[in-house]
Write a protein that holds these residues in place. Sequence first.
Motif, mmCIF file in Angstrom:
data_model
loop_
_atom_site.group_PDB
_atom_site.id
_atom_site.type_symbol
_atom_site.label_atom_id
_atom_site.label_comp_id
_atom_site.label_asym_id
_atom_site.label_seq_id
_atom_site.Cartn_x
_atom_site.Cartn_y
_atom_site.Cartn_z
ATOM 1 N N THR A 1 0.816 -1.209 0.000
ATOM 2 C CA THR A 1 0.000 0.000 0.000
ATOM 3 C C THR A 1 0.850 1.260 0.000
ATOM 4 O O THR A 1 0.524 2.246 -0.660
ATOM 5 N N VAL A 2 1.967 1.238 0.723
ATOM 6 C CA VAL A 2 2.807 2.440 0.842
ATOM 7 C C VAL A 2 3.536 2.758 -0.457
ATOM 8 O O VAL A 2 4.113 3.833 -0.590
ATOM 9 N N MET A 3 3.529 1.851 -1.417
ATOM 10 C CA MET A 3 4.201 2.067 -2.691
ATOM 11 C C MET A 3 3.230 2.397 -3.818
ATOM 12 O O MET A 3 3.656 2.685 -4.936
ATOM 13 N N LYS A 4 1.940 2.361 -3.562
ATOM 14 C CA LYS A 4 0.961 2.537 -4.626
ATOM 15 C C LYS A 4 0.910 3.979 -5.100
ATOM 16 O O LYS A 4 1.173 4.922 -4.344
ATOM 17 N N THR A 5 0.544 4.140 -6.375
ATOM 18 C CA THR A 5 0.331 5.463 -6.945
ATOM 19 C C THR A 5 -1.163 5.802 -6.887
ATOM 20 O O THR A 5 -1.980 4.986 -6.462
ATOM 21 N N ILE A 6 -1.505 6.996 -7.319
ATOM 22 C CA ILE A 6 -2.886 7.460 -7.183
ATOM 23 C C ILE A 6 -3.895 6.563 -7.908
ATOM 24 O O ILE A 6 -4.921 6.205 -7.325
ATOM 25 N N PRO A 7 -3.681 6.190 -9.180
ATOM 26 C CA PRO A 7 -4.698 5.353 -9.844
ATOM 27 C C PRO A 7 -4.971 4.048 -9.120
ATOM 28 O O PRO A 7 -6.136 3.616 -9.029
#
Length: 274
Positions: free
Chosen positions: A219-225
Motif C-alpha cells: 500500500t505504501v508504494m501505490k500510486t494514485i490510480p
Amino acid sequence: MRTSVAARVTQHTIAYLFAVVSLYPVFLMVISSLKSTIEIFTHPLSLPSKVSFSAYKKLLGEMPFGTYFLNSVLTSTVSMILILVCCTLASYYIARTRYKWNGALLFLFLIGLMIPIKLGIVPLFLLMKDLGLSNTPWSLIMIYTAIGIPLGIMILSAFFRTLPKELEEAGRIDGCSDVQILRMIIIPLMRPALGTVMIINFVTAWNDFFFPLIFIQDTVMKTIPIGLMSLFGEYASDWSTLFAGLTLASLPMILLFIFASKQFMDGMTAGAVK
C-alpha cells in the motif's frame, strides 16, 4: 471587411464551444466532489444543494492519499527528467553527427514505438524481480523511461535538424565546448520541443494504471490510480471521495501544462529573435 469580421466571430464562437465542451467534464468532476454519493446519482448534472467537503476530509484523513500522491510525483518526475536528459543527448548526437549508422540508430529507437511494451509484461516482471526492483518505485521509473525515450528522440531529433548550425559554429568560435553549446545555446531554443516531451511523458506516467497494478503490491508504494481503486467496493462505491481524489490528482497536470506552455512560448520567442 464584413466577411473577415463574420469569419472571426465564427472562429471565436467555435473555439468557445470547444472550450466549454472540453472543460465541462472537469467542472462536473469538481462539483461532484462537493456532493454526497446519493446526490451524485439523483442529480448528476446539477449544482450541489449543499456544498460539503466531507469527501476531501475522508480522502485526506482516512486514506493514505498523501502517500499515493508523493509516489506518483516521484515516479512521474524522475522518469520525466531521465527521459529529457537521455533524449536530449541521444537526439543531439543523431542530428548533428554524420556517421553511416545514424539512420539505423534512429530506426532502432523508433522500433520502440512500433512494439507494444505490454506484450513483454512477463519478461519485464521477471527482470524486475531478478534485479530486486519489484514492488519499488524504480520498477515504474525504468519502464516509464523506456516507454518515453523513443517518442522523445523522434520529436527532439526532428527539432534539432531545424536549428541552424551557424549558432553552434559561433559558439565554437567563442571557445565553447560541445556541452556548453548544448546547455547555453541549443537547449534554450529547444523549449517548445522539451515542453511537448515533458507534458506527454508526465501525463502518461501520472495516469498509468496497468504497470503499477502489476509491479506494486504494498500500500505504501501505490500510486494514485491504484490507490483510488480501493474506493470501489463489491456492492457499493464511494463516488464523492473518488471525485475528490481525481480533482486533487488533476492539479499537478494542470500546473505542469501551464508551466510547459510558458516555456513553449518563451522558446518560440527566443528562437524567433535569434
